[in-house]
Design a protein around this motif. Sequence first.
Motif, PDB file in Angstrom:
ATOM      1  N   SER A  11       0.307 -14.026  -6.601  1.00  0.00           N
ATOM      2  CA  SER A  11       0.706 -14.440  -5.251  1.00  0.00           C
ATOM      3  C   SER A  11       1.850 -13.618  -4.667  1.00  0.00           C
ATOM      4  N   TRP A  12       2.599 -12.905  -5.514  1.00  0.00           N
ATOM      5  CA  TRP A  12       3.693 -12.069  -5.007  1.00  0.00           C
ATOM      6  C   TRP A  12       3.432 -10.593  -5.282  1.00  0.00           C
ATOM      7  N   ILE A  13       2.155 -10.233  -5.364  1.00  0.00           N
ATOM      8  CA  ILE A  13       1.769  -8.841  -5.606  1.00  0.00           C
ATOM      9  C   ILE A  13       0.943  -8.365  -4.425  1.00  0.00           C
ATOM     10  N   THR A  14       1.430  -7.361  -3.739  1.00  0.00           N
ATOM     11  CA  THR A  14       0.681  -6.752  -2.645  1.00  0.00           C
ATOM     12  C   THR A  14       1.137  -5.315  -2.474  1.00  0.00           C
ATOM     13  N   GLY A  15       0.233  -4.476  -1.997  1.00  0.00           N
ATOM     14  CA  GLY A  15       0.533  -3.056  -1.870  1.00  0.00           C
ATOM     15  C   GLY A  15       0.582  -2.339  -3.209  1.00  0.00           C
TER      16      GLY A  15
END
Length: 252
Positions: free
Chosen positions: A233-237
């Motif tokens: 949920s806190w992983i993007t890019g």
Amino acid sequence: MTHLLDGQTALVTGASGGIGRAIARRLAEEGAAVALHCRTAVTAAHETAAAIGDRATVVQGDLSDEQTCHRIVREAAAWGGGRLTALVNNAAVQPVQPLPGMTAADWRTVVDTNLTSVFACTQAAAELMRTQPDGGTITHIASIEATHPAPGHAHYSASKAAVVMHARAAALEYGPSGIRVNTVSPGLIDREGLEEAWPEGVRRWQEAVPTGRLGSPEDVANAVVFLASPLASWITGHNLVVDGGVSARPTW
């Protein structure tokens, strides 16, 4: 029993091939309803959908056409009751062609399939996801060739490098709407007949990779499930490399 993706509706492009098929199956195993996209391999896509059961459907179209990309996203969402929570941009081509003599038409065939379709499908899916309270996730299947080019793959490597950067740019712009965008970059993934068709390449890979084996489609699918799940949920890019550690090997 709860699953990581309970309540989700996912669209997987290029879902009739080995990696796409494995991704669709793993998403379904974790509770998602899955729309499987195919271009021409309709029978294979329907066979996979049948194996999954009533939580799977097939959508068909040529993703080199922008309007078709938007259509299949709409069809997948309509089948999912108006919601689409996960998009996996997996469809790609990988021809082998030396750069000298490559025509602009050759180049466009690869770039339109591997990159422009990612842009168009992502844009269409994000427009829908940003209206949903829980947003959504978009995962592109890139390649370690995005940073490690191979002879005869100039168009493929360039397209996959652009896919990685597209995900980072999309993560930046769509993040405020609750949409996470990442890439998975596989190494050499085993398939039927690979060792017979390319014995020297398979041998060199097995000698170089720290884990001592080729990847499996399920290795890639597991990474996709993780990125689409609340665990990420806190992983993007982010570009998640799934290559058995071969990229860590010194090149000098």
